[in-house]
Design a protein around this motif. Structure first.
Motif, short mmCIF file in Angstrom:
data_model
loop_
_atom_site.label_atom_id
_atom_site.label_comp_id
_atom_site.label_asym_id
_atom_site.label_seq_id
_atom_site.Cartn_x
_atom_site.Cartn_y
_atom_site.Cartn_z
N PRO A 1 -3.84 84.33 3.01
CA PRO A 1 -2.73 84.17 3.95
C PRO A 1 -2.52 85.47 4.74
CG PRO A 1 -2.12 83.43 1.74
CD PRO A 1 -3.41 84.14 1.61
N ALA B 1 2.02 87.41 2.81
CA ALA B 1 2.36 86.84 1.50
C ALA B 1 3.72 86.16 1.55
CB ALA B 1 2.36 87.93 0.43
N GLU B 2 4.63 86.67 2.40
CA GLU B 2 5.96 86.07 2.55
C GLU B 2 6.13 85.60 3.99
OE1 GLU B 2 8.95 88.81 1.35
OE2 GLU B 2 8.35 88.82 -0.76
N ASN B 3 6.58 84.37 4.15
CA ASN B 3 6.71 83.76 5.47
C ASN B 3 8.08 83.11 5.60
OD1 ASN B 3 3.60 83.73 6.49
ND2 ASN B 3 3.70 83.32 4.30
N PHE C 1 1.32 82.04 -1.67
CA PHE C 1 2.24 82.63 -0.69
C PHE C 1 3.60 81.97 -0.85
CE2 PHE C 1 0.56 78.88 1.27
CZ PHE C 1 1.57 78.37 2.08
#
Length: 201
Positions: free
Chosen positions: A86, A89-91, A198
């Motif tokens: 991804p 990692a944070e979305n 993720f």
């Protein structure tokens, strides 16, 4: 008087026996040198032609070997490494999520070709037991994308998930906050050992 006549005949007539043998020896030496020179030239020319022929044969053999080694074949999917990562990692919920795809031929000494079309190289996203998105679904007919994977050559691509849950081919609601898994799929085979994690927040 007779002695003087004999001396004049020896002086003005044929050469003496000693002179005759000296000349013969010199002639033989010259002939031997010429023969040796001819033999040397012939041997040198033969050796040169033989060396040139050997060099040409070696070059042809090396070229043939090189062509055999580097001639691409159809990729064995067991030798294709699929790495999925991804972009973040944070979305954010509702934001697209990008995935970097890397394909590599693990037998790099033997180039191979494969179809890298979107219906062959994909990503499956799941959360818990639920499938959220499958990149190859509902795209219609995918155009073939030939890939050549050789020594130290990687194929890089990017797939984007729009952040919405798919119900069949219909776009659903936005995916909710939580932890998700992205699973690489190659020719309809899931590569679970290369999955990536993720989150949506």
């Amino acid at each position: 008087m007779n002695l003087d006549r004999r001396q004049r005949r020896n002086t003005n007539g044929r050469p003496s026996q000693a002179t005759f043998w000296v000349r013969r020896v010199v002639a033989l030496l010259i002939l031997a040198i010429l023969v040796a020179l001819v033999v040397f030239v012939v041997r040198f020319a033969w050796a040169w032609m033989q060396a040139a022929d050997d060099t040409q044969q070696r070059a042809q053999a090396e070229q043939t070997t090189k062509e055999l080694v580097t001639q691409p074949t159809t990729c064995d999917m067991n030798n294709i490494a699929y790495k999925l990562q991804p972009e973040k990692a944070e979305n954010q919920v509702g934001s697209p999520v990008n995935f970097k795809i890397v394909l590599r031929n693990t037998k790099g000494d033997q180039p191979c070709t494969m179809n890298g079309a979107s219906d062959k190289v994909g990503v499956k996203i799941v959360t818990g037991q639920d499938t959220v998105w499958q990149s190859w679904k509902c795209q219609g007919s995918a155009q073939e994308q030939p890939l050549l994977l050789g020594t130290a050559v990687e194929y890089n691509s990017t797939l984007t998930w729009d952040g919405k849950v798919r119900n069949g081919c219909d776009k659903g609601d936005l995916a909710q906050a939580g932890t998700y898994q992205a699973i690489p799929v190659l020719n309809d085979k899931e590569i679970t050992e290369a999955k990536a994690v993720f989150t949506l927040k």
